[in-house]
Motif scaffolding. Structure first.
Motif, short mmCIF file in Angstrom:
data_model
loop_
_atom_site.label_atom_id
_atom_site.label_comp_id
_atom_site.label_asym_id
_atom_site.label_seq_id
_atom_site.Cartn_x
_atom_site.Cartn_y
_atom_site.Cartn_z
N GLN A 9 4.62 -10.71 -8.62
CA GLN A 9 5.51 -9.97 -9.52
C GLN A 9 5.87 -8.65 -8.87
O GLN A 9 4.97 -7.90 -8.43
N PRO A 10 7.16 -8.34 -8.79
CA PRO A 10 7.59 -7.11 -8.10
C PRO A 10 7.08 -5.84 -8.79
O PRO A 10 6.94 -5.78 -10.01
N ILE A 11 6.81 -4.84 -7.98
CA ILE A 11 6.49 -3.49 -8.45
C ILE A 11 7.55 -2.56 -7.89
O ILE A 11 7.81 -2.56 -6.68
N LEU A 12 8.22 -1.81 -8.77
CA LEU A 12 9.37 -0.99 -8.37
C LEU A 12 9.11 0.48 -8.62
O LEU A 12 8.27 0.86 -9.44
N LYS A 17 13.63 0.58 -6.67
CA LYS A 17 13.49 0.02 -5.32
C LYS A 17 12.12 -0.63 -5.19
O LYS A 17 11.13 -0.14 -5.74
N MET A 18 12.08 -1.70 -4.43
CA MET A 18 10.86 -2.49 -4.30
C MET A 18 9.78 -1.75 -3.51
O MET A 18 10.01 -1.29 -2.40
N LEU A 19 8.58 -1.64 -4.11
CA LEU A 19 7.43 -1.10 -3.41
C LEU A 19 6.55 -2.22 -2.86
O LEU A 19 6.10 -2.20 -1.72
N GLY A 20 6.30 -3.23 -3.69
CA GLY A 20 5.44 -4.33 -3.28
C GLY A 20 5.34 -5.36 -4.39
O GLY A 20 6.17 -5.40 -5.31
N TYR A 21 4.31 -6.20 -4.30
CA TYR A 21 4.10 -7.26 -5.28
C TYR A 21 2.65 -7.27 -5.73
O TYR A 21 1.74 -7.09 -4.92
N PHE A 182 6.72 0.71 -11.83
CA PHE A 182 6.97 -0.10 -13.02
C PHE A 182 6.86 -1.59 -12.66
O PHE A 182 7.19 -2.00 -11.54
N GLN A 183 6.38 -2.35 -13.64
CA GLN A 183 6.16 -3.77 -13.44
C GLN A 183 6.31 -4.46 -14.79
O GLN A 183 5.79 -3.98 -15.79
#
Length: 402
Positions: A9-12, A17-21, A182-183
């Motif tokens: 699940q993406p973490i923004l 903007k994408m930080l990681g998963y 945010f997730q």
């Protein structure tokens, strides 16, 4: 063909903007968490995603991984490159002194630590200087309550992540409240990924467990075992080459083992062993196998000091293969390259190895008459038996908990 599965699940960030998963273990294509021990779920996820085919799951992003209590105590995160993961302390971890010491060690080694599904309480205050990220499930700790805690820590290095963000309004409120990341379903539901899984054979893992159990690890033997198993070979080289501490790629097992050192090698083997326990078999069979192996090895060295104690180890280890592999023991024994004295001990309980195995089985069943008779026959004392049993139990527990 066997596959491994992981949900991500993406973490923004605040600009979306994408930080990681966050990486979530799955045992099949259905996007649900299976009924499985957290330690085993973490072991499988890490083994497949970081020792497996590639980092395609996270690419050049960061993986946020849940670590249960015991894996943190055993410093399992140190098996993985510190720049590729954020270590999430599961919400059900007790804030003990033991855990605090483990967190301090990971912090010194440069790992970023996160408190998952955090609910503020005084017990966690000593941990805060070593924490980089706090995750609030806004369904459990609403934004208007989380903001009070965020404001109290605004002058620290700690950043905050809002989980379960499901609407634009919640995203806007969380950003205004001071959350950094945010997730949630507003951005993306967890996406299930499938890839080919590579598993070493059980017998290879057994051999490796034996090789690393010695007081002085026989690196030549470890190299020999790994070099004939394509799965372990691949995972080992990927693991070593993933480290940011090496200046050039490692191309041989000898180089890889020299780089790892004894402690990290033992953790690597233990993690892979746990990850490859057959799911349809009770875990106690594996624990009992290695407990028997160590007991037989220790007792053999006491009653016959000149003996090859590895024969005792193999006798104990292989004594439950019929239950583990669902095949008759005589067929299994004929298919593996072990000495005839071991085969006779396993199949007919003959010789000194057969007596030691019989004694241990009697010990398991509290058949004290048989224990006494076999002890007299072997010339060993009740103190020796107790010492061997206690040492083997401790060794088996440590190996299975690493």
């Amino acid at each position: 063909m066997k596959y491994s599965y992981v949900a991500r699940q993406p973490i923004l960030d605040r600009d979306r903007k994408m930080l990681g998963y966050e990486l979530l273990f799955r045992d099949g294509p259905k996007n649900t968490f299976p009924e499985i021990e957290p330690e085993r779920a973490t072991s499988i996820l890490l083994s497949e995603q970081f020792f497996g085919l590639d980092y395609n799951t996270i690419g050049n992003k960061i993986g946020f991984v849940n670590f249960p209590y015991q894996s943190l105590i055993n410093q399992i995160p140190t098996l993985f490159p510190k720049k590729k993961i954020v270590v999430e302390i599961l919400e059900d971890c007790a804030p003990t002194e033991e855990l605090l010491d483990a967190v301090k060690q990971l912090n010194v080694k440069g790992y970023k630590m996160a408190l998952d599904d955090f609910v503020p309480s005084p017990e966690w205050i000593p941990f805060l200087p070593f924490i980089h990220l706090i995750k609030f499930d806004i369904r459990i700790v609403p934004i208007h309550k989380a903001v009070k805690f965020i404001n109290r820590l605004k002058d620290t290095k700690i950043e905050f992540l809002a989980e379960k963000v499901e609407t634009y309004e919640e995203f806007h409120q969380a950003r205004e409240a001071g959350f950094h990341y945010f997730q949630g379903y507003f951005f993306s539901k967890p996406e299930i990924l499938q890839q080919k899984a590579i598993d070493p054979s059980f017998l290879t893992v057994v051999q490796l467990c034996k090789a690393i159990s010695k007081s002085e690890v026989d690196y030549d033997e470890v190299e020999r075992i790994i070099s004939v198993d394509v799965s372990l070979s691949y995972k080992l080289l990927r693991y070593v080459n993933s480290s940011s501490a090496i200046s050039s790629k490692i191309s041989s097992f000898h180089q890889a083992l020299a780089y790892l050192g004894e402690e990290r090698l033992k953790k690597f083997v233990s993690l892979v062993a746990i990850a490859n326990v057959q799911e349809n078999k009770p875990e106690f069979l594996y624990v009992l196998s290695i407990l028997r192996a160590k007991f037989c090895e220790l007792l053999l060295s006491k009653v016959q000091k000149s003996a090859d104690k590895s024969q005792g180890f193999l006798t104990g280890m292989f004594s439950l293969l019929d239950s583990i592999l669902d095949q008759p023991l005589d067929i299994i024994v004929e298919s593996i390259p072990v000495d005839n004295v071991i085969k006779q001990a396993l199949l007919h309980h003959k010789g000194i190895l057969g007596d030691i195995l019989s004694l241990y089985i009697a010990y398991e069943h509290a058949d004290w008459d048989t224990v006494s008779k076999l002890s007299d026959k072997l010339g060993t004392s009740s103190e020796d038996l107790l010492d061997c049993y206690e040492q083997s139990t401790i060794w088996a527990e440590e190996l299975c908990n690493n």
